[in-house]
Design an enzyme around this catalytic site. Sequence first.
Site, PDB file in Angstrom:
ATOM      1  N   ARG A  58       0.933  -1.210  -0.184  1.00 34.80           N
ATOM      2  CA  ARG A  58      -0.020  -0.019   0.234  1.00 34.80           C
ATOM      3  C   ARG A  58       0.914   1.378   0.022  1.00 34.80           C
ATOM      4  O   ARG A  58       1.425   1.492   1.008  1.00 34.80           O
ATOM      5  CB  ARG A  58      -1.119   0.097   1.332  1.00 34.80           C
ATOM      6  CG  ARG A  58      -1.996   1.176   1.333  1.00 34.80           C
ATOM      7  CD  ARG A  58      -2.733   1.125   2.291  1.00 34.80           C
ATOM      8  NE  ARG A  58      -3.902   0.142   2.325  1.00 34.80           N
ATOM      9  CZ  ARG A  58      -4.013  -0.643   3.537  1.00 34.80           C
ATOM     10  NH1 ARG A  58      -3.557  -0.438   4.696  1.00 34.80           N
ATOM     11  NH2 ARG A  58      -4.958  -1.663   3.292  1.00 34.80           N
ATOM     12  N   PRO A  59       1.050   1.770  -1.134  1.00 30.85           N
ATOM     13  CA  PRO A  59       2.544   2.772  -1.488  1.00 30.85           C
ATOM     14  C   PRO A  59       2.391   3.970  -0.648  1.00 30.85           C
ATOM     15  O   PRO A  59       2.150   4.937  -1.568  1.00 30.85           O
ATOM     16  CB  PRO A  59       2.457   2.867  -2.986  1.00 30.85           C
ATOM     17  CG  PRO A  59       1.031   2.565  -3.069  1.00 30.85           C
ATOM     18  CD  PRO A  59       0.308   1.816  -2.372  1.00 30.85           C
ATOM     19  N   CYS A  60       2.221   3.875   0.534  1.00 33.42           N
ATOM     20  CA  CYS A  60       2.562   5.048   1.071  1.00 33.42           C
ATOM     21  C   CYS A  60       3.652   6.143   1.003  1.00 33.42           C
ATOM     22  O   CYS A  60       3.941   7.184   1.182  1.00 33.42           O
ATOM     23  CB  CYS A  60       2.315   5.227   2.839  1.00 33.42           C
ATOM     24  SG  CYS A  60       3.468   3.884   3.612  1.00 33.42           S
ATOM     25  N   HIS A  61       4.890   5.334   0.488  1.00 36.63           N
ATOM     26  CA  HIS A  61       5.889   5.943  -0.044  1.00 36.63           C
ATOM     27  C   HIS A  61       5.960   7.016  -1.019  1.00 36.63           C
ATOM     28  O   HIS A  61       6.764   7.648  -1.382  1.00 36.63           O
ATOM     29  CB  HIS A  61       6.997   4.782  -0.330  1.00 36.63           C
ATOM     30  CG  HIS A  61       6.843   3.949  -1.463  1.00 36.63           C
ATOM     31  ND1 HIS A  61       5.876   2.701  -1.195  1.00 36.63           N
ATOM     32  CD2 HIS A  61       7.257   4.082  -2.700  1.00 36.63           C
ATOM     33  CE1 HIS A  61       5.716   2.232  -2.383  1.00 36.63           C
ATOM     34  NE2 HIS A  61       6.503   2.971  -3.374  1.00 36.63           N
TER      35      HIS A  61
END
Length: 166
Positions: free
Chosen positions: A133-136
Amino acid sequence: MTVYTTLDSPLGELLLVGEESATANGGTALASLSMPGQKNGAVVQDGWSEDAEAFTEIATQLRSYFDGRLTRFDIEYVTSGSDFQRRVWQALEAIPYGTTLSYGEIASRIGASRAAVRAVGTAIGANPLLVVRPCHRVIGATGALTGYAAGLDRKRTLLDLEDGPS
């Protein structure tokens, strides 16, 4: 039943935690993906069963991502978080590979006011599924790298990986 395993990665050892699921590809829904030293990262609990085979499909996808061959995960997740957190997390999942958005843009996408940017940041910080879940992909309004539970060096590594070879 809660199962877990560890997986070596370019970011260090990942701790994968999941729940058995009849609908998940590979039979395990991912509940958490965390790294050593991560703020609020998962730790193995009594009663959990170590089972690397339960994560074969998830591990295959993660390896493909780190090798630059996978740009979108197809993993079933364990539902968690408040309604607001889930809305923010859905917005994260919609950020395309190799793209970044600001916290303000995430607030706008979920219909929250600009004043909600801090709450959006808090929800992103509570994301239990780093990498997948690409919070980056969320950065500061000025383009600066800010706030990654596993450290800004790992955030830069992920963004560089998605930017492709120079």
